[in-house]
Design an enzyme around this catalytic site. Structure first.
Site, PDB file in Angstrom:
ATOM      1  N   GLY A  28       0.797  -1.216   0.000  1.00  0.00           N
ATOM      2  CA  GLY A  28       0.000   0.000   0.000  1.00  0.00           C
ATOM      3  C   GLY A  28       0.826   1.261   0.000  1.00  0.00           C
ATOM      4  O   GLY A  28       0.364   2.310  -0.415  1.00  0.00           O
ATOM      5  N   MET A  29       2.094   1.187   0.488  1.00  0.00           N
ATOM      6  CA  MET A  29       2.907   2.387   0.610  1.00  0.00           C
ATOM      7  C   MET A  29       4.087   2.385  -0.356  1.00  0.00           C
ATOM      8  O   MET A  29       4.581   3.441  -0.733  1.00  0.00           O
ATOM      9  CB  MET A  29       3.413   2.505   2.056  1.00  0.00           C
ATOM     10  CG  MET A  29       4.047   3.839   2.385  1.00  0.00           C
ATOM     11  SD  MET A  29       4.380   4.046   4.151  1.00  0.00           S
ATOM     12  CE  MET A  29       5.637   2.818   4.421  1.00  0.00           C
ATOM     13  N   ASP A 141       3.462  -3.891  13.392  1.00  0.00           N
ATOM     14  CA  ASP A 141       2.803  -4.468  12.217  1.00  0.00           C
ATOM     15  C   ASP A 141       3.301  -5.892  11.991  1.00  0.00           C
ATOM     16  O   ASP A 141       3.623  -6.269  10.869  1.00  0.00           O
ATOM     17  CB  ASP A 141       3.054  -3.599  10.980  1.00  0.00           C
ATOM     18  CG  ASP A 141       2.102  -3.965   9.831  1.00  0.00           C
ATOM     19  OD1 ASP A 141       1.045  -4.553  10.106  1.00  0.00           O
ATOM     20  OD2 ASP A 141       2.428  -3.673   8.673  1.00  0.00           O
TER      21      ASP A 141
END
Length: 652
Positions: A28-29, A141
């Protein structure tokens, strides 16, 4: 490893040193590529932040934080970071390249691991995480995707993009960060993370390795987060009876809802795991935690009189040689004085005991159930304010009259998201507790993605939770976004095309075009079915029709069996031609040859009649004006278009 030759980064030289070879993964990043360090002649993994995030200072800071966090660690179970820099508008990170797979891929292939395999992987992860915790870093995470299993057997933790310095209250900010399936209860309810939050995530990972599934499931992220905050993780043996009880206890310890009941950090959990491994390796040996034998008390103890406590031999009384003189008054006075002193001392001691008992009882009442008592604040997350107020009041607290409000992507609007002080606090009874009520997720602008490509839409919707894409056949080009939808508070799908705002981290579904259905008109049934099968559609012959333009036996068109969008896996009906339709031959008897010919040719028939052979016929077509007496075939019968009708006539 798949190579995407259409990626503009492939073949690019970064900082004149790192030559990008292929793409490894996309998140996503950032996107991770395999590259060659031309200066040191070695393969490296280079992580490049997405270009559309370059203007977001928080994303850039988080990306740079990963480099700083990982660079502070030097451990064989942590992915090494070599370099960090800026290429054009995108930040990049150069890391150690580990050919192999992730723990997620291993679980997808094998589903359930043996207790020995799970403990080996957990031991390596805990060793690396212990180094991070020792350096004051919380990962935040941890999940199977971030555990790398190298081909040479090495196991390493990667992706410190959400890592922060470990303090007593490390907040995540306005939004939840991390992966919802591994978020600890305190992260869901209060947005606070410390080393024990990492331990919770590892407990969920151990459960998943032992059972092949995650303990909590739900159609929406909000449902899973609610279970993390309010439910107790079940024992792995309830899903897999082959799991030993020692690993059950390890999972329950690591996933306790109250962080105070979990191991304080990775080192504590690692020590316990090593004990469990020793017990499971040698079940007949002594238990890991043995009862301690306290040393015996001393052989002698000094008495107040100076003796040792042993039986003493008293000296004999001396016998008087003279007459015994009685002293009754002195003896009585002495005995009375001694008795009086003993009575006074007894009364004083009794009074002292009573006073001490009263003080102890008063102190116990004050701090046990009186005004000075302390109690844990009940966890009222997810309740409506009225029920939460009743629970807090019954626990001896005062609820503030005006609740606060805050955004929450997981707690429904109008329900309690947390309290101040929070649910892990112990405060005096009678203290004022403030309820914080959810306003629902923060509303963000919805980008316009309909009509664009699916890739561009995915990049633009990074603030929302993308669901699996829905695909359907459409006249638009393949990969074009046809629609975007979300859900309302009741979970009902809603169209987001043209919507101004939508909740942060809420589910979003894209509908993408598969392109048009292949044109099967004019093909044989077998060829039409083959063309449809190529796009995962099933064609069935469902009927026939007459057709002027399609040859008999060929497909005229396809028809959907059900209304709505046509998707892969659906079945369509094939309508097959029977050729031109039959035409009824009209009655043209009595009409001239010219008139009958014109009428029959207008219906698509060919016309013939016997020609005159007389000498006079050489100069004009005299029979054209003669009346028709019969047709072959006869009038009233049918014939197909193009058939020949023969006219008979009578010479007057």
């Amino acid at each position: 490893m798949s190579v995407n030759q259409t990626d503009p980064m492939i073949g690019r030289l970064i900082e004149g040193r790192y030559e990008v070879r292929s793409r490894i993964a996309r998140g996503g990043m950032a996107t991770v590529y395999l590259a060659t360090d031309l200066r040191l002649e070695r393969r490296v993994a280079i992580k490049i932040m997405h270009g559309h995030l370059a203007d977001d200072a928080s994303f850039k800071e988080r990306f740079i934080q990963e480099a700083r966090s990982a660079a502070r660690l030097a451990h064989p179970n942590v992915v090494n970071v070599f370099d960090q820099g800026q290429d054009d508008d995108s930040a990049y990170l150069v890391m150690e390249y580990l050919p192999g797979i992730t723990l997620r891929e291993l679980l997808q292939d094998h589903k359930v691991l043996t207790p020995e395999q799970a403990m080996d992987i957990l031991e390596a992860v805990l060793a690396g995480l212990a180094a991070a915790h020792r350096a004051g870093i919380v990962h935040r995470d941890l999940k199977p995707e971030n555990v790398l299993l190298a081909d040479d057997g090495r196991i390493k933790i990667g992706d410190f993009g959400l890592a922060r310095a470990a303090t007593a209250n490390t907040a995540t900010g306005a939004a939840l960060l991390g992966t919802i399936a591994y978020l600890s209860p305190e992260l869901v309810t209060r947005g606070i993370a410390d080393t024990r939050s990492d331990i919770y995530a590892l407990g969920i990972m151990l459960y998943e390795m032992l059972t092949g599934e995650q303990p909590y499931k739900g159609d929406q992220p909000m449902q899973i987060a609610y279970q993390h905050a309010n439910d107790t993780v079940p024992t792995p043996s309830s899903a897999n009876p082959r799991v030993p009880v020692e690993l059950d206890e390890l999972v329950l310890w690591a996933t306790a809802r109250d962080p105070e009941q979990r191991p304080r950090d990775a080192r504590a959990l690692l020590d316990q795991l090593l004990d469990v491994q020793r017990v499971l390796a040698d079940p007949s040996g002594p238990p890991a935690h043995r009862t301690m034998v306290l040393p015996a008390a001393g052989a002698t103890s000094v008495l107040p009189s100076g003796g040792t406590g042993e039986t003493q031999i008293l000296p004999k009384a001396r016998h008087r040689t003279g007459p015994v003189q009685a002293e009754p008054d002195d003896a009585a006075t002495t005995l009375a004085a001694v008795a009086d002193r003993r009575r006074r001392r007894g009364r004083v001691l009794m009074a002292l005991v009573v006073v001490v008992a009263l003080l102890a009882g008063g102190v116990g009442w004050w701090f046990g159930s009186g005004p000075g008592a302390q109690a844990s604040v009940p966890d009222v997350t997810g309740q409506d304010p009225a029920a939460a107020s009743a629970a807090l009041t019954s626990a001896g607290f005062v609820v503030a009259p005006d609740p606060q409000s805050d955004f929450s992507p997981v707690v429904p609007t109008g329900q309690v998201t947390r309290t101040d002080p929070d649910a892990t606090s112990r405060v005096q009874k009678g203290s004022t507790i403030t309820l914080v009520v959810s306003q629902g997720p923060r509303q963000l602008p919805v980008p316009t993605v309909v009509g664009g490509t699916a890739k561009a839409a995915t990049d633009a919707l990074s603030d929302f939770t993308l669901q699996p894409t829905s695909s359907q056949f459409d006249a638009s080009a393949a990969g074009t976004v046809l629609a975007i939808s979300g859900v309302d508070d009741a979970g009902t799908p809603v169209d987001l095309a043209g919507a101004a705002q939508y909740g942060e981290q809420q589910p979003v579904t894209l509908t993408v075009s598969l392109g048009p259905v292949p044109d099967v008109a004019g093909l044989s049934v077998a060829d039409a079915q083959s063309a449809l099968a190529g796009v995962q559609l099933t064609g069935v012959e469902s009927g026939t029709e007459f057709s002027d333009g399609v040859t008999s036996g060929e497909v005229i068109r396809y028809e959907q069996q059900a209304e709505g969008a046509l998707r892969q896996g659906d079945t369509v009906n094939l309508v097959v031609s029977k050729g031109p339709p039959p035409i009824t031959i009209p009655d043209v008897r009595g009409k001239t040859i010219d008139a009958a010919t014109s009428q029959l040719q207008g219906l698509g028939f060919r016309v013939s009649y016997p020609r005159c052979t007389a000498f006079t016929c050489a100069f004009y077509d005299w029979e054209a004006s003669l009346p028709v007496t019969a047709t072959d075939p006869e009038a009233g019968l049918t014939a197909t278009k193009g058939a020949t009708i023969t006219l008979s006539y009578r010479v007057e």
